[in-house]
Scaffold this motif. Structure first.
Motif, short mmCIF file in Angstrom:
data_model
loop_
_atom_site.label_atom_id
_atom_site.label_comp_id
_atom_site.label_asym_id
_atom_site.label_seq_id
_atom_site.Cartn_x
_atom_site.Cartn_y
_atom_site.Cartn_z
N ALA A 1 26.59 -11.67 -27.60
CA ALA A 1 26.55 -13.01 -27.01
C ALA A 1 25.16 -13.34 -26.47
CB ALA A 1 27.59 -13.11 -25.88
N LEU A 2 24.55 -12.36 -25.82
CA LEU A 2 23.19 -12.56 -25.29
C LEU A 2 22.20 -12.81 -26.42
CD1 LEU A 2 21.09 -12.51 -23.03
CD2 LEU A 2 21.01 -10.01 -23.27
N MET A 3 22.26 -12.01 -27.47
CA MET A 3 21.31 -12.15 -28.56
C MET A 3 21.53 -13.44 -29.34
SD MET A 3 19.44 -9.77 -27.90
CE MET A 3 18.31 -10.43 -29.12
N HIS B 1 18.32 -20.51 -28.99
CA HIS B 1 17.37 -21.32 -28.24
C HIS B 1 15.91 -20.98 -28.55
CE1 HIS B 1 20.38 -23.27 -25.73
NE2 HIS B 1 20.94 -22.09 -25.50
N HIS B 2 15.64 -19.74 -29.00
CA HIS B 2 14.24 -19.31 -29.14
C HIS B 2 14.01 -18.55 -30.45
CE1 HIS B 2 14.02 -20.28 -24.85
NE2 HIS B 2 15.05 -19.47 -24.65
N TYR C 1 15.40 -8.73 -33.34
CA TYR C 1 16.16 -8.13 -34.43
C TYR C 1 16.64 -6.71 -34.11
CZ TYR C 1 14.99 -12.14 -37.31
OH TYR C 1 14.88 -13.41 -37.80
N PRO C 2 15.81 -5.82 -33.55
CA PRO C 2 16.36 -4.51 -33.16
C PRO C 2 17.40 -4.62 -32.05
CG PRO C 2 14.05 -4.70 -32.50
CD PRO C 2 14.34 -5.85 -33.42
N ALA C 3 17.24 -5.58 -31.14
CA ALA C 3 18.24 -5.77 -30.09
C ALA C 3 19.56 -6.27 -30.68
CB ALA C 3 17.72 -6.75 -29.04
#
Length: 369
Positions: A247-249, A255-256, A267-269
């Motif tokens: 959800a965070l990613m 937005h960014h 991408y790794p996150a």
């Protein structure tokens, strides 16, 4: 197929694969048919490809590592035979539609055939060409060719396990460094979004994070069984962590998406978040592993065929439905195109994919030597 060659369905992986094709459909509908229909999910649906990558990384890595550890050993010809009989027939069939039936590709420019046949179409790909979504298939085929060779080379080293983990870490680091350089070189004005897609989003060397993350999970499962048992014993906690991370990613990318920090580290996150969802899907005690979502198994089974056909099919159907009074942003048109995409995928799966899968079962039943 003989009972000994049938792998039991894993409901969690089916659910994730079905989710991946739903996300991709929403994104392509947003981009090529009618914007705003699926809202946030249409904008962020491209992450379905990343979910496909992670699934492929884990499943293919698991097959290779399990065969390497078996008494029969791993056969590179058998692996390639199984992979190519699984992926190439559908791909070549749809590719023939684009090249032999001009009406199917419409007004979109078609790249030289050799780029598709060599699976290099994604390199320096300009957005907006016919069959552009084959870029992800190119990335996966390159992965299928390289991974078993790398695995065999590392297995020949005395410290094979150490070098495997070093290579995993180096792959993530290299991806971040390459994206950082390419963003500075091509994404800043005046190139903007075109440079981002052409040199970063479609490029194999920038989009392997999820594939590598999937391979890392397979490595953990096959070579660190005690650690794997501990990790999969907390399935629901892992599921919650994966959902929170995803959800965070998704919010950050929504937005960014094109900003430097998200391009380099996002991408790794995202790969880490998806990996947690994969672990949850493989954890016997998690809800994702146990919950059998109606229709998910079928969508997962047909997802490859649906992926190949749905985009162009919707592009062709949109003006036809518009002429019949069904606006592309209306519910009737959306439902018709969803049904047509699933039906076409099922037809391609039944007429092309399944016969070659039977050949695969006959001639290459396993990856063992």
């Amino acid at each position: 197929m003989p009972a000994s060659t049938i792998t039991p369905r894993l409901y969690g992986l089916d659910t994730l694969r079905a989710l991946a094709i739903v996300l991709v459909f929403a994104n392509h509908y947003e981009l090529f048919v009618s914007s705003g229909v699926f809202g946030f999910w249409g904008q962020i649906g491209w992450t379905g490809v990343d979910l496909f990558f992670a699934l492929s990384g884990y499943l293919i890595g698991n097959q290779i590592f399990a065969a390497l550890r078996s008494s029969q050993g791993f056969s590179l010809p058998h692996f390639y035979g199984r992979r190519f009989l699984r992926t190439l027939p559908n791909f070549y069939c749809v590719l023939a539609l684009y090249y032999l039936w001009p009406a199917f590709r419409g007004e979109y420019a078609l790249l030289p055939l050799w780029k598709f046949l060599t699976f290099t179409q994604n390199i320096n790909l300009t957005p907006g060409t016919a069959f552009s979504h084959a870029w992800s298939l190119c990335v996966e085929e390159q992965f299928y060719v390289l991974l078993p060779v790398v695995a065999l080379v590392i297995a020949a080293c005395r410290k094979s396990l150490l070098w495997a983990w070093v290579l995993v870490a180096a792959s993530f680091a290299a991806g971040m460094l390459v994206r950082s350089y390419l963003w500075d070189e091509y994404v800043q004005v005046p190139r903007g979004g075109l440079g981002y897609y052409k040199y970063i989003y479609y490029a194999s060397w920038c989009r392997c994070d999820e594939l590598v993350a999937g391979v890392a999970l397979a490595l953990l499962k096959n070579h660190h069984p005690a650690a794997w048992r501990r990790i999969t014993s907390y399935g629901n906690r892992t599921l919650l962590a994966g959902l929170a991370g995803a959800a965070l990613m998704l919010a950050l990318f929504y937005h960014h998406h094109f900003e430097y920090r998200v391009t380099v580290f996002g991408y790794p996150a995202l790969a880490a978040s998806i990996s947690l969802l994969l672990v949850a899907a493989l954890s016997p005690g998690s809800a994702l592993h146990q919950w059998r979502v109606p229709g998910a198994a079928s969508l997962a089974l047909w997802s490859y065929a649906i992926y190949l056909l749905h985009k162009q099919l919707c592009i062709l159907l949109a003006p036809v439905l518009q002429g019949q009074g069904c606006a592309p942003d209306g519910l009737p048109a959306v439902l018709i195109m969803i049904a047509a995409s699933i039906g076409a995928g099922w037809l391609l799966y039944s007429l092309v994919e399944m016969p070659f899968m039977r050949l695969r079962t006959r001639y290459f039943p396993t990856n063992h030597a």
